[in-house]
Write a protein that holds these residues in place. Structure first.
Motif, mmCIF file in Angstrom:
data_model
loop_
_atom_site.group_PDB
_atom_site.id
_atom_site.type_symbol
_atom_site.label_atom_id
_atom_site.label_comp_id
_atom_site.label_asym_id
_atom_site.label_seq_id
_atom_site.Cartn_x
_atom_site.Cartn_y
_atom_site.Cartn_z
ATOM 1 N N THR A 300 0.849 -1.185 0.000
ATOM 2 C CA THR A 300 0.000 0.000 0.000
ATOM 3 C C THR A 300 0.889 1.242 0.000
ATOM 4 O O THR A 300 2.112 1.146 -0.003
ATOM 5 N N GLY A 301 0.274 2.421 -0.008
ATOM 6 C CA GLY A 301 1.035 3.659 -0.124
ATOM 7 C C GLY A 301 1.145 4.082 -1.578
ATOM 8 O O GLY A 301 0.708 3.371 -2.505
ATOM 9 N N GLY A 302 1.747 5.232 -1.799
ATOM 10 C CA GLY A 302 1.823 5.803 -3.141
ATOM 11 C C GLY A 302 2.532 4.921 -4.145
ATOM 12 O O GLY A 302 2.087 4.768 -5.294
ATOM 13 N N MET A 303 3.651 4.314 -3.746
ATOM 14 C CA MET A 303 4.427 3.518 -4.694
ATOM 15 C C MET A 303 3.744 2.204 -5.049
ATOM 16 O O MET A 303 4.120 1.544 -6.017
ATOM 17 N N ALA A 304 2.742 1.794 -4.261
ATOM 18 C CA ALA A 304 2.023 0.555 -4.562
ATOM 19 C C ALA A 304 1.150 0.695 -5.802
ATOM 20 O O ALA A 304 0.574 -0.296 -6.270
ATOM 21 N N ARG A 305 1.054 1.902 -6.351
ATOM 22 C CA ARG A 305 0.312 2.097 -7.605
ATOM 23 C C ARG A 305 1.128 1.637 -8.820
ATOM 24 O O ARG A 305 0.585 1.495 -9.919
ATOM 25 N N HIS A 324 -1.126 -8.673 -2.912
ATOM 26 C CA HIS A 324 -2.185 -7.790 -3.383
ATOM 27 C C HIS A 324 -1.696 -6.343 -3.307
ATOM 28 O O HIS A 324 -0.833 -6.008 -2.498
ATOM 29 N N ALA A 325 -2.267 -5.483 -4.135
ATOM 30 C CA ALA A 325 -1.911 -4.057 -4.121
ATOM 31 C C ALA A 325 -3.118 -3.215 -3.740
ATOM 32 O O ALA A 325 -4.214 -3.409 -4.277
ATOM 33 N N PHE A 326 -2.909 -2.289 -2.806
ATOM 34 C CA PHE A 326 -3.914 -1.304 -2.418
ATOM 35 C C PHE A 326 -3.243 0.060 -2.516
ATOM 36 O O PHE A 326 -2.771 0.620 -1.520
ATOM 37 N N GLY A 327 -3.137 0.565 -3.746
ATOM 38 C CA GLY A 327 -2.402 1.796 -3.980
ATOM 39 C C GLY A 327 -3.010 2.999 -3.285
ATOM 40 O O GLY A 327 -4.227 3.099 -3.128
ATOM 41 N N GLY A 328 -2.151 3.905 -2.825
ATOM 42 C CA GLY A 328 -2.609 5.099 -2.123
ATOM 43 C C GLY A 328 -2.736 4.842 -0.636
ATOM 44 O O GLY A 328 -2.163 3.906 -0.086
#
Length: 361
Positions: A300-305, A324-328
């Motif tokens: 997660t976090g910005g770079m997870a986008r 899994h990715a949870f961007g932002g």
């Protein structure tokens, strides 16, 4: 219906959002420049300005008596358990007179208290939720090889616990039963291992992986030598603020770095590979704390986008568990829903005085 006002103060902004039950109905961000706080030596000196700006942003849309609770991003109140804390006199005393560190999040509780007085329904309370100093680490995880130095749990607890709940839903497992690794990737990067709803281990932004602005772990002998060759202020900047991608490539923008890689920049490609390797090493280290029993992993976090970064981390750590990715970030949602659970009686609000009593007995 419950209506919650959430407040998230940062170094250059104050974000506010209003939720009706679990639905966001209003969001506003107030931004600041350094000159706005000139001459204010302590974070708490900023309170009158920030409070007035929030009132102005709410005026005309929300009247007095609008909110069932007001919740602020939690400050550095010392190692505490997870969940919500009522902003009472004991809390305000600690956060004002003896915080762990001077940090913008220390304003969250006092701002919530001030705003609930002016905009809350009769009897409404102010809370913080999952402050950055949540600490549930196992005793073994705290120990280092230097007597007198212990590992600490200070980081992105609010967002990581929110993502842990989302991840548990995604894998159709109750949060209280899940075994998860959550990695927050941003200006500073932190990570945690969660077992049955408890963060049993935590990796701070100065331990393993580097991030956009932080050095992560570095060889101690080399750091000692460097410390003897430069002023302390320069050393601090080299590891915090000017470390990580900022120091290695001169930018903190992962999109720019990916563009440089696409244009054939070999140095950018190598640093990007090292970034992914550090994240994967962090995941592997936390998997050891869970004895290899990991249901799922979330970035997660910005770079997870970044799909490129996600693919690179999966290549190195996907063997441990699905990633899994949870961007932002989900901090406003986490604040509001946490306060809502307290208002509805699904969670109990804690009190800092209980932490003080325990730690001083």
């Amino acid at each position: 219906m419950s209506r919650i006002l959430a407040i998230n103060p940062g170094s250059t902004s104050t974000k506010i959002a209003v939720f009706d039950d679990d639905r966001e109905i209003f969001r506003h961000e107030i931004t600041y420049r350094g000159a706005d706080f000139a001459g204010m030596d302590r974070i708490t000196d900023q309170l009158p300005r920030r409070e007035a700006d929030i009132e102005a942003a709410l005026a005309g849309t929300f009247d007095p008596g609008s909110f069932d609770a007001v919740v602020g991003r939690g400050g550095l109140v010392g190692p505490v358990g997870p969940g919500g804390y009522e902003v009472d006199d004991d809390f305000l005393d600690v956060i004002t007179n003896r915080p762990v560190l001077e940090h913008a999040s220390n304003l969250g509780g006092p701002l919530a208290k001030a705003l609930v007085t002016k905009f809350g329904v009769p009897g409404a309370h102010a809370y913080i939720y999952d402050p950055v100093t949540v600490d549930e680490m196992s005793d073994a995880a705290r120990i280092t090889g230097v007597a007198g130095i212990e590992r600490k749990s200070i980081g992105h607890h609010l967002n990581m616990r929110a993502v842990a709940r989302k991840l548990a839903d995604a894998i159709d497992t109750p949060y209280e039963e899940a075994s998860e690794i959550i990695v927050h990737l941003g200006g500073g990067s932190t990570a945690c291992a969660i077992s049955s709803g408890r963060m049993v281990d935590f990796v701070s932004d100065d331990e393993i992986m580097f991030s956009a602005e932080r050095s992560g772990g570095v060889p101690i002998k080399e750091l000692i030598a460097l410390a003897g060759s430069m002023p302390l202020a320069e050393l601090k900047s080299a590891v915090r603020g000017g470390g990580g991608l900022a120091g290695l490539l001169g930018t903190t923008d992962l999109r720019e770095i990916e563009s440089r890689i696409g244009a054939g920049d070999e140095r950018a490609a190598l640093v990007f590979e090292a970034l992914a390797l550090g994240i994967a090493k962090t995941i592997a280290a936390l998997a050891a704390s869970l004895k290899g029993e990991v249901d799922a992993i979330a970035l997660t976090g910005g770079m997870a986008r970044s799909e490129l970064l996600l693919a690179a981390v999966r290549e190195r750590a996907g063997w441990i568990a699905p990633i899994h990715a949870f961007g932002g970030e989900f901090e406003m949602e986490a604040l509001a829903l946490g306060a809502r659970r307290i208002v509805l009686g699904k969670e109990r609000a804690h009190h800092v005085r209980d932490y003080l009593r325990t730690t001083h007995d």
